[in-house]
Design a protein around this motif. Sequence first.
Motif: not given
Length: 105
Positions: A9-18
């Motif tokens: 979830a943290v990795a997915a959020a980082a990708v989506l917010l980058a």
Amino acid sequence: MRALLRRFAVAAAAVLLANPAWAAHPFLTEDPGTQGKGHAELELGFAVDQDDPPFSGRGMLFSPQVSYGLAETVDIIVQGFWQSQSPANAPTVRGIANSLVDVKW
């Protein structure tokens, strides 16, 4: 299992917010495009040269360059140089070489 899901979830959020970034191999000549207002580009150039005898010596040049978009079609470019020369039978010389400021439109 929860730890794995949390990491995902943290990795997915980082990708989506980058913020989007584009990378490309530099051209042999100046790129005709500009960065666009508020965008920046950092290029790190590095070259090493070594001569064969009887002129044995070595040279190194590091040339970082920053381009910043002042407007959609206007960039300011700042480039500095760090140089090192080790000629045969002479002391090594190191230091800041010529620098430049450029405007591209």
